[in-house]
Design a protein around this motif. Structure first.
Motif, PDB file in Angstrom:
ATOM      1  N   ARG A 198       0.789  -0.987   0.237  1.00  0.00           N
ATOM      2  CA  ARG A 198      -0.102  -0.534   0.043  1.00  0.00           C
ATOM      3  C   ARG A 198       1.099   1.237   0.115  1.00  0.00           C
ATOM      4  NH1 ARG A 198      -3.382  -3.620  -0.428  1.00  0.00           N
ATOM      5  NH2 ARG A 198      -4.653  -4.150   0.042  1.00  0.00           N
ATOM      6  N   ASP A 205      -1.226   4.213   5.518  1.00  0.00           N
ATOM      7  CA  ASP A 205      -1.808   3.164   4.603  1.00  0.00           C
ATOM      8  C   ASP A 205      -3.547   3.563   3.568  1.00  0.00           C
ATOM      9  OD1 ASP A 205       0.116   2.005   4.845  1.00  0.00           O
ATOM     10  OD2 ASP A 205      -0.535   0.085   5.264  1.00  0.00           O
ATOM     11  N   ASP A 207      -6.172   2.494   0.292  1.00  0.00           N
ATOM     12  CA  ASP A 207      -5.820   2.344  -1.063  1.00  0.00           C
ATOM     13  C   ASP A 207      -6.792   3.286  -1.967  1.00  0.00           C
ATOM     14  OD1 ASP A 207      -5.995  -0.673   0.869  1.00  0.00           O
ATOM     15  OD2 ASP A 207      -8.265  -0.380   1.320  1.00  0.00           O
TER      16      ASP A 207
END
Length: 442
Positions: A198, A205, A207
């Protein structure tokens, strides 16, 4: 015969005591090339001395005469060589570089320049192209600096949206094949370590990413850290999955990298800096606690923006539904292009996308030294007149004048390899010398 050879001959002559041998050597001297009549007279005098002198005083007289003869011959040789050199310089068309004094190699310097076409410093006009197919638009959109129908229109950068799980794009029932997943995977493999799955922004992190990718020919070697400024406008309304029905607000956020306060992180992907709130002129906003928006990879010319941050700060309302053609990257396009509708209070100009490239250039410098007696004539037909080659201008007699406009670089076979043009013609006469530096970049 060269001066050194003649000197050795004379030394050998003085070592002989037999006046017959000495007379034979003097006769040989007469066969040498006569530079002036004085040399012939000296040789005759030396021969007479050798014939008439007694053995007791022969060596003394001959030694004195030979010494005079050697001095005279050496002086004549020097004068003759100087005359040859002068004639060669006056008619010279080629000069060989002295590798030690005239050539400096492997000079390195970093050069930066504006990244946009047509010398634009601030990109305020942003156009998309209808030439992209629907399938292509699902992955990216190219941005031009002028209408695509206009002459000279060229791609400046591209925009894409990526999601680690494939959300926000239509996979047609196959999640692993969705465009957003392909984009995220592509940049993950390109920019992250093998163990990273990621993109991480300020320790968190994400997405969801937005990507700005500069065209490679525009960044040359790299994007210049500290010299880009990305303006973004907040999204006020947006129709789901639309590419054009997007309205922007009046609040503009400018983003820069943090190279002014932090060193780059370096890995297989090259250098990486954080993208933070700030401006080129004002620096990072709130240096003690920057507002992080993404990552910049200057060696790749790529900006990775945190989708979650754009949602919370600029109301992007990123569509992260599965099997939904979100067209999220068009929200970023309208955010950038919409910023030019607002005036930057610091400059009183519309907000524009600022960026510069950077490259290291290796150069070789050639110093062309033109002495006063050299290159004072021209092969140009206008320089002379008549069948006898008289000067076209009577004022050129004893004082010709020419102008140097070009320096040709040749190899040992006198084949032209490169041409250097002077910014303006350079006057050259017998009373003027010139030093021209030719710089070859590699």
């Amino acid at each position: 015969m060269e001066a050194q050879q003649l000197t050795l001959l004379l030394m050998h002559l003085q070592q002989h005591r037999d006046h017959n041998i000495m007379k034979n050597y003097i006769k040989y001297l007469k066969t040498l090339p006569r530079v002036e009549q004085t040399f012939n007279s000296l040789a005759e005098t030396a021969l007479n001395l050798a014939s008439n002198a007694s053995p007791s005083n022969l060596n003394t007289n001959i030694s004195s005469q030979i010494e005079q003869l050697a001095i005279q011959r050496a002086e004549e040789i020097v004068r003759q060589q100087q005359q040859v050199n002068l004639l060669a310089r006056n008619g010279r068309t080629f000069t060989r570089f002295d590798e030690t004094n005239d050539v400096i190699r492997n000079q390195k310097e970093t050069v930066t320049s504006g990244i946009w076409s047509d010398g634009i410093a601030s990109l305020v006009n942003h156009f998309t192209s209808s030439a992209l197919t629907n399938a292509q638009r699902q992955y990216y959109v190219d941005i031009f600096h002028k209408d695509t129908a206009a002459t000279g229109s060229a791609v400046q950068y591209s925009i894409a949206y990526g999601h680690a799980l494939g959300s926000g794009s239509n996979s047609e029932g196959q999640l692993n094949d969705s465009p957003s997943r392909a984009i995220y995977s592509q940049y993950k493999q390109l920019l992250l370590e093998n163990t990273d799955t990621r993109f991480t922004f300020n320790g968190v992190d994400s997405d969801s990413i937005y990507v700005i990718n500069f065209k490679r020919e525009r960044i040359k070697e790299r994007l210049d850290p500290g010299n880009f400024e990305l303006p973004l406008t907040n999204i006020s309304s947006r129709v789901v999955n639309a590419t054009g029905s997007i309205s922007v607000g009046s609040t503009v956020y400018t983003l820069i990298d943090d190279s002014s306060i932090n060193s780059a992180t370096v890995g297989e992907y090259g250098r990486v800096y954080n993208i933070v709130s700030g401006s080129i002129n004002g620096g990072v906003h709130n240096v003690s606690s920057p507002d992080y928006y993404g990552l910049v990879y200057p060696d790749y010319g790529t900006l990775i923006l945190n989708g979650n941050k754009l949602d919370t700060s600029l109301a992007f309302e990123t569509n992260t539904s599965s099997s939904s053609e979100g067209n999220n990257h068009f929200a970023l396009f309208h955010s950038i292009s919409g910023s030019s509708e607002q005036t930057n209070p610091a400059t009183l100009d519309p907000y524009g996308f600022l960026a510069r490239n950077s490259e290291e250039i290796t150069s070789t410098h050639f110093f062309v030294r033109v002495k006063n007696a050299e290159y004072n004539f021209s092969n140009n037909p206008s320089f002379i007149t008549g069948s006898d080659g008289d000067f076209a201008q009577s004022s050129f007699i004893k004082d010709p004048k020419v102008y140097i406009t070009t320096v040709g670089m040749y190899n040992d076979n006198r084949e032209l390899l490169a041409v250097a043009k002077l910014s303006k013609p350079l006057l050259k006469t017998f009373s003027r010398e010139a030093l021209i530096r030719v710089k070859l970049d590699f």
